[in-house]
Each structure stands twice: as C-alpha cells, then as structure tokens.
Design an enzyme around this catalytic site. Sequence first.
Site, short mmCIF file in Angstrom:
data_model
loop_
_atom_site.label_atom_id
_atom_site.label_comp_id
_atom_site.label_asym_id
_atom_site.label_seq_id
_atom_site.Cartn_x
_atom_site.Cartn_y
_atom_site.Cartn_z
N SER A 142 0.86 -1.04 0.09
CA SER A 142 0.08 0.13 -0.15
C SER A 142 0.74 1.14 -0.02
O SER A 142 0.32 2.47 -0.32
CB SER A 142 -0.98 -0.01 1.26
OG SER A 142 -0.15 -0.09 2.30
N GLU A 168 5.68 6.29 9.11
CA GLU A 168 5.44 7.08 8.04
C GLU A 168 5.97 8.65 8.43
O GLU A 168 6.67 9.00 7.63
CB GLU A 168 4.10 7.24 7.43
CG GLU A 168 3.76 5.92 7.01
CD GLU A 168 3.51 5.58 5.45
OE1 GLU A 168 3.62 6.64 4.61
OE2 GLU A 168 3.58 4.39 5.12
N CYS A 221 2.34 -6.40 9.93
CA CYS A 221 2.14 -5.43 9.12
C CYS A 221 3.44 -4.91 8.64
O CYS A 221 4.45 -5.00 9.49
CB CYS A 221 1.56 -4.18 9.71
SG CYS A 221 1.33 -2.77 9.10
N HIS A 251 4.99 -2.35 8.17
CA HIS A 251 5.59 -1.04 8.97
C HIS A 251 6.30 -1.47 10.36
O HIS A 251 7.01 -1.06 10.67
CB HIS A 251 4.84 0.00 9.22
CG HIS A 251 4.34 0.55 7.95
ND1 HIS A 251 3.55 0.20 6.80
CD2 HIS A 251 4.42 1.84 7.64
CE1 HIS A 251 3.46 1.00 6.01
NE2 HIS A 251 3.67 2.31 6.37
N1 DGL Z 1 1.15 -2.30 4.30
C1 DGL Z 1 0.19 -2.42 5.28
C2 DGL Z 1 0.06 -3.99 5.88
O1 DGL Z 1 1.33 -4.49 5.69
C3 DGL Z 1 -0.02 -1.24 6.25
C4 DGL Z 1 -0.37 0.05 5.78
C5 DGL Z 1 -1.80 0.08 5.37
O2 DGL Z 1 -2.61 0.51 6.39
O3 DGL Z 1 -1.75 0.34 3.96
O4 DGL Z 1 -0.85 -4.44 6.31
#
Ligand code: DGL
Length: 265
Positions: free
Chosen positions: A11, A152, A184, A186
Amino acid sequence: MNNAPIGIFDSGLGGLTILKALQKTLPAERLIYFGDTANVPYGSKSRETVTRFSRDIAQFLEQKGVKLIIVACNTASALALTRLRKTCRVPVLGVIEPGAQKAVRSSRGGRIAVLGTEATVKSGAYRQQILKLAPHAKVTQVPCPLFVPLVEEGWSKNPVTRLIAAQYLKPLAKTQADTVILGCTHYPVLKPVIANVLGKQVQLVDSAQTLAQEVKNYLISHDEQAQGRGSLTIYASDAPERFKHLAKHILGTRLKTVRLKKLNA
Ligand code: DGL
C-alpha cells in the site's frame, strides 16, 4: 533460467522491509516495486476496495512482464490473495503463510499474538493459518492502527511511540504470548520499541526473511532464477518525491529514482 523481473507491491512504503530481504537473498533478480501511495492506508478499508486496488496493481505488474508477484502488504495478503491467485497469469505469493509458519516454528508454548492493521485482524487470516499448522495454539490478535502513521512520520525513536506501544501491548501480558508476529509491513521498523516494551523472553517474528527464502526455493525448483546483476525499479501512485524521502527511514539508503504511475491512467 528466467531473467524476467519479480513484481512486489504494498500500500505504500512498508513493503520496503520485504524488498530489503529480497535484495539480500536474491541479488541477481530484477525487482519492480509498486507503492500505492495514492490509496494508503489499506488497513482501514474494506475487502472489496483492497481487492480492487490489488488487482489494478497486479495487472500493471503483469504488463511489465513479471514472472512472479509478491504481495508484500499484510492487509492485501489477508483480503485479496485468493482473488489475485484466480485472476493473475503468474504465481502470486503473500506474507501471511510465511509469517504464520515462522511463528509456529519459533513458539515454545504455542501462545502466539498477531499485531496488524484493523482489516488484517478482522479478516482472521493469521489466526486461520496458525491454527491450520498448530491446532492447539492460543492466538491473540491486536490491531495497532497508529503504528503505521508513526513509521511514515519517521517517529520510530520518538518517546510518543513507546507510550503508544505500551498501551497497545498491555493485553499481551495477560495472555503470556511467547511469540509475537509483526503482521504489518511497517512494524519491523518499530522492532526495537516493541521488543523493549515486551521484554527479552518474547520472540518477535516478521515474514520478510522467510518469504525471501520461499521465493528463492520457488525459483530454484522451477528453474527460474535470474543470472547477472539485479536491479530495482520503484513506482509510486502518488507523490514519488515524498516516497523517496521517507524510504530512507526503512531502507537505510537513498533511492535514486521513484517513478510516478497513476493507476488506471
Ligand atoms: N502495508 C500495510 C500492511 O502490511 C500497512 C499499511 C496500510 O494500512 O496500508 O498491512
């Protein structure tokens, strides 16, 4: 041998934690990364919306001639992987299975906690996968929505982040989780803070290395490894300069170029 590139998407920025592991494990591969910065965050969106974004990105990557697609985003893996596997011509790998496998292997007492976005937790994808591998495991899931904006913002070392982590992780003391999945993209950036709050006896697991190994095994078994020097091309669906600036926090190095690619444009 197959010198076609591998497509990776997330994302936004977080998937760079996966990209880093892939670069290390597969230095000869040509990697194309797509960060959907126009639509981030996915973690608070519906299955239908996340699936639509994921399909558009997969289509773009297929047009680039990729031999494999890696869904580096946990939320997209949890909500859209089954659909993508049906619609894509190339194989699609997600991050939930490798993360769950690693957690089950690492856990001594079978008490596993999953930290993730609201959508990932609500989908129950990690719980399902863990219970498939270890039916007697005790799984706790904790949504940690503020972690993404903190990363972020580049606030991984800010004292505010520790306070928020302590608040989110409080319920884990009761469940006595021995293994915690950073579910996740991040969250690996916050590993030192999370480890500090939970203490040394708790093992932190993320999918990056296990996934990279899985990709390597796949390429070897299908005789599809690239030869020569690897490369990296990065696309963002909005604000590529901002992406480039923030990527430093995750990669630890500067990116040369980030290209703008608006979806459906
Ligand atoms: N990339 C998303 C995940 O790994 C986290 C960031 C989002 O909420 O888009 O779940």
